[in-house]
Scaffold this motif. Sequence first.
Motif, PDB file in Angstrom:
ATOM      1  N   TYR A   1       0.809  -1.221   0.000  1.00 20.32           N
ATOM      2  CA  TYR A   1       0.000   0.000   0.000  1.00 20.32           C
ATOM      3  C   TYR A   1       0.845   1.276   0.000  1.00 20.32           C
ATOM      4  O   TYR A   1       0.364   2.341   0.342  1.00 20.32           O
ATOM      5  CB  TYR A   1      -0.984  -0.011   1.170  1.00 20.32           C
ATOM      6  CG  TYR A   1      -2.176  -0.919   0.899  1.00 20.32           C
ATOM      7  CD1 TYR A   1      -3.224  -0.506   0.078  1.00 20.32           C
ATOM      8  CD2 TYR A   1      -2.233  -2.204   1.431  1.00 20.32           C
ATOM      9  CE1 TYR A   1      -4.297  -1.333  -0.196  1.00 20.32           C
ATOM     10  CE2 TYR A   1      -3.306  -3.046   1.166  1.00 20.32           C
ATOM     11  CZ  TYR A   1      -4.330  -2.597   0.351  1.00 20.32           C
ATOM     12  OH  TYR A   1      -5.404  -3.416   0.085  1.00 20.32           O
TER      13      TYR A   1
ATOM     14  N   LEU B   1      -3.582   3.605  -3.440  1.00 19.58           N
ATOM     15  CA  LEU B   1      -4.953   3.096  -3.371  1.00 19.58           C
ATOM     16  C   LEU B   1      -5.641   3.428  -4.682  1.00 19.58           C
ATOM     17  O   LEU B   1      -5.372   4.487  -5.265  1.00 19.58           O
ATOM     18  CB  LEU B   1      -5.679   3.794  -2.214  1.00 19.58           C
ATOM     19  CG  LEU B   1      -6.464   2.922  -1.253  1.00 19.58           C
ATOM     20  CD1 LEU B   1      -5.505   2.202  -0.315  1.00 19.58           C
ATOM     21  CD2 LEU B   1      -7.379   3.796  -0.392  1.00 19.58           C
ATOM     22  N   ASP B   2      -6.499   2.564  -5.127  1.00 21.31           N
ATOM     23  CA  ASP B   2      -7.283   2.787  -6.336  1.00 21.31           C
ATOM     24  C   ASP B   2      -7.969   4.167  -6.261  1.00 21.31           C
ATOM     25  O   ASP B   2      -8.642   4.488  -5.283  1.00 21.31           O
ATOM     26  CB  ASP B   2      -8.317   1.638  -6.384  1.00 21.31           C
ATOM     27  CG  ASP B   2      -9.277   1.764  -7.549  1.00 21.31           C
ATOM     28  OD1 ASP B   2      -9.289   2.809  -8.209  1.00 21.31           O
ATOM     29  OD2 ASP B   2     -10.022   0.794  -7.769  1.00 21.31           O
TER      30      ASP B   2
ATOM     31  N   ILE C   1     -11.627   4.221  -5.420  1.00 18.90           N
ATOM     32  CA  ILE C   1     -11.962   4.026  -3.998  1.00 18.90           C
ATOM     33  C   ILE C   1     -11.828   5.362  -3.278  1.00 18.90           C
ATOM     34  O   ILE C   1     -12.689   5.777  -2.497  1.00 18.90           O
ATOM     35  CB  ILE C   1     -11.044   2.957  -3.356  1.00 18.90           C
ATOM     36  CG1 ILE C   1     -11.255   1.596  -4.038  1.00 18.90           C
ATOM     37  CG2 ILE C   1     -11.292   2.872  -1.844  1.00 18.90           C
ATOM     38  CD1 ILE C   1     -10.425   0.466  -3.470  1.00 18.90           C
TER      39      ILE C   1
ATOM     40  N   ILE D   1     -13.348  -5.722   1.639  1.00 18.69           N
ATOM     41  CA  ILE D   1     -11.982  -5.878   2.156  1.00 18.69           C
ATOM     42  C   ILE D   1     -11.807  -7.361   2.448  1.00 18.69           C
ATOM     43  O   ILE D   1     -12.463  -7.899   3.355  1.00 18.69           O
ATOM     44  CB  ILE D   1     -11.769  -5.022   3.424  1.00 18.69           C
ATOM     45  CG1 ILE D   1     -12.005  -3.542   3.102  1.00 18.69           C
ATOM     46  CG2 ILE D   1     -10.372  -5.245   3.997  1.00 18.69           C
ATOM     47  CD1 ILE D   1     -11.853  -2.599   4.290  1.00 18.69           C
TER      48      ILE D   1
ATOM     49  N   TYR E   1     -15.643  -2.352  -5.600  1.00 16.79           N
ATOM     50  CA  TYR E   1     -14.202  -2.205  -5.349  1.00 16.79           C
ATOM     51  C   TYR E   1     -13.735  -3.239  -4.330  1.00 16.79           C
ATOM     52  O   TYR E   1     -14.509  -3.697  -3.494  1.00 16.79           O
ATOM     53  CB  TYR E   1     -13.890  -0.810  -4.774  1.00 16.79           C
ATOM     54  CG  TYR E   1     -14.641   0.296  -5.456  1.00 16.79           C
ATOM     55  CD1 TYR E   1     -14.310   0.676  -6.755  1.00 16.79           C
ATOM     56  CD2 TYR E   1     -15.690   0.941  -4.806  1.00 16.79           C
ATOM     57  CE1 TYR E   1     -15.013   1.695  -7.389  1.00 16.79           C
ATOM     58  CE2 TYR E   1     -16.402   1.960  -5.436  1.00 16.79           C
ATOM     59  CZ  TYR E   1     -16.059   2.328  -6.720  1.00 16.79           C
ATOM     60  OH  TYR E   1     -16.753   3.319  -7.351  1.00 16.79           O
TER      61      TYR E   1
ATOM     62  N   LEU F   1     -10.341  -4.134  -1.605  1.00 15.07           N
ATOM     63  CA  LEU F   1      -9.016  -3.929  -1.012  1.00 15.07           C
ATOM     64  C   LEU F   1      -8.542  -5.288  -0.514  1.00 15.07           C
ATOM     65  O   LEU F   1      -9.285  -5.970   0.206  1.00 15.07           O
ATOM     66  CB  LEU F   1      -9.087  -2.940   0.157  1.00 15.07           C
ATOM     67  CG  LEU F   1      -9.256  -1.464  -0.196  1.00 15.07           C
ATOM     68  CD1 LEU F   1      -9.424  -0.644   1.091  1.00 15.07           C
ATOM     69  CD2 LEU F   1      -8.055  -0.942  -0.977  1.00 15.07           C
TER      70      LEU F   1
ATOM     71  N   VAL G   1      -5.414  -2.541   7.163  1.00 16.03           N
ATOM     72  CA  VAL G   1      -5.917  -1.998   5.891  1.00 16.03           C
ATOM     73  C   VAL G   1      -6.975  -0.909   6.155  1.00 16.03           C
ATOM     74  O   VAL G   1      -7.013   0.116   5.469  1.00 16.03           O
ATOM     75  CB  VAL G   1      -6.460  -3.132   4.982  1.00 16.03           C
ATOM     76  CG1 VAL G   1      -7.221  -2.577   3.785  1.00 16.03           C
ATOM     77  CG2 VAL G   1      -5.302  -4.017   4.503  1.00 16.03           C
TER      78      VAL G   1
ATOM     79  N   LEU H   1      -6.851   2.894   4.815  1.00 18.85           N
ATOM     80  CA  LEU H   1      -7.993   3.474   4.108  1.00 18.85           C
ATOM     81  C   LEU H   1      -8.420   4.789   4.762  1.00 18.85           C
ATOM     82  O   LEU H   1      -8.681   5.789   4.076  1.00 18.85           O
ATOM     83  CB  LEU H   1      -9.152   2.464   4.102  1.00 18.85           C
ATOM     84  CG  LEU H   1     -10.455   2.925   3.458  1.00 18.85           C
ATOM     85  CD1 LEU H   1     -10.280   3.140   1.956  1.00 18.85           C
ATOM     86  CD2 LEU H   1     -11.583   1.902   3.702  1.00 18.85           C
TER      87      LEU H   1
END
Length: 357
Positions: free
Chosen positions: A27, A36-37, A40, A127, A141, A143, A165, A169
């Motif tokens: 990450y 991160l995308d 997202i 997630i 989405y 993660l 995570v 985020l």
Amino acid sequence: EKGTYPHFMLKEIDEQPLALRRIIQEYQDEHDHLKLDQNIRETMKVCDRIYIIAAGTSYHAGLVGKQFLEKMAGIPAEVHVASEFSYNMPLLSDNPLFVFISQSGETADSRSVLVKIKEMGHPALTITNVAGSTLSREADYTLHLHAGPEIAVASTKAYTAQIAVLAILAVDTARAKGLELDFDPMRELGITANAMEVLTDQKEAIDELVRDNLGTTRNAFFIGRSTDYFVCLEAALKLKEISYIQAEGFAGGELKHGTIALIEEGTPVIALATQETVNYSIRSNVSEVVARGANDMIFSMKGLEQDTDAFVLPEVHELLTPLVSVVPMQLLAYYAALHRGCDVDKPRNLAKSVTVE
Ligand code: M6R
């Protein structure tokens, strides 16, 4: 494969520092920015409330994650047990985001909520530890946890990975929103990974505590306040699930409203004291149960410890204490189950992924 380990659970407990370091790597980009995308990030920026949906251990990780999202990213968040959500559906905000937390990505209770909220047209983020799992495929989405396969029925490294995570985020969202944060997630997670390693090297001390205090007990209580309370819920689940000792996680201040009636001579009460703000009050709850005969074991954080504490945890950032306090709790459950001759990796009546509602 188990390698030299007697059980997958013990191996997976030991893998936690490594998993945390892998998350830090995965990450973080080459400029030390969070990776991160973008979709997202945008979705997190525009949502006005987060609904976390999960079961069991993943639900307990969600309780910790809610605090990150509220305290760091400034987004109101609520956590729901997946199997209850449809019966008591909350009033939804204008721009809700649903976050599904699931090690396996296959939990049927969570999936049925996902199907429902997709029909309603709401966005979903999963997630999960399993790429390509149902909850990952069906959400907008994903993660990834990067914890590596978790084989033991009792979830350990997935829990700590979920919390890590969720912290990333929350920090990423805070930064995207331009919020001031005095928290460097990768630095703090790195310190935490080292602290976890110190703990996984202290197995004998935990084993001894189990032999001395949990040998023949029929029940046990875990008490804590604030964040520690959430870890107590997880500690109790772990102990019940694999050792069959009846265990309850309780908010320290709530004991006097009924549950303290269960304390007898010798009842084990394990208390977590990792938060400065509640260090005094949780210790007074411990005195209350000790006065009624309880056998107390206090797990405190370095800097908050007292001479009579059973175990002192290495110091980490106050938001990340669950990542360290849970490790000795996992080990307590492991040794309690081991000494009772239980099938540690495959406890009775349970499956690794619960694909029925
Ligand atoms: O795969 P999931 O994270 O969705 O599973 C949820 C629960 O079934 C799971 O966490 C369960 O509570 C564990 N066996 C606890 O150790």
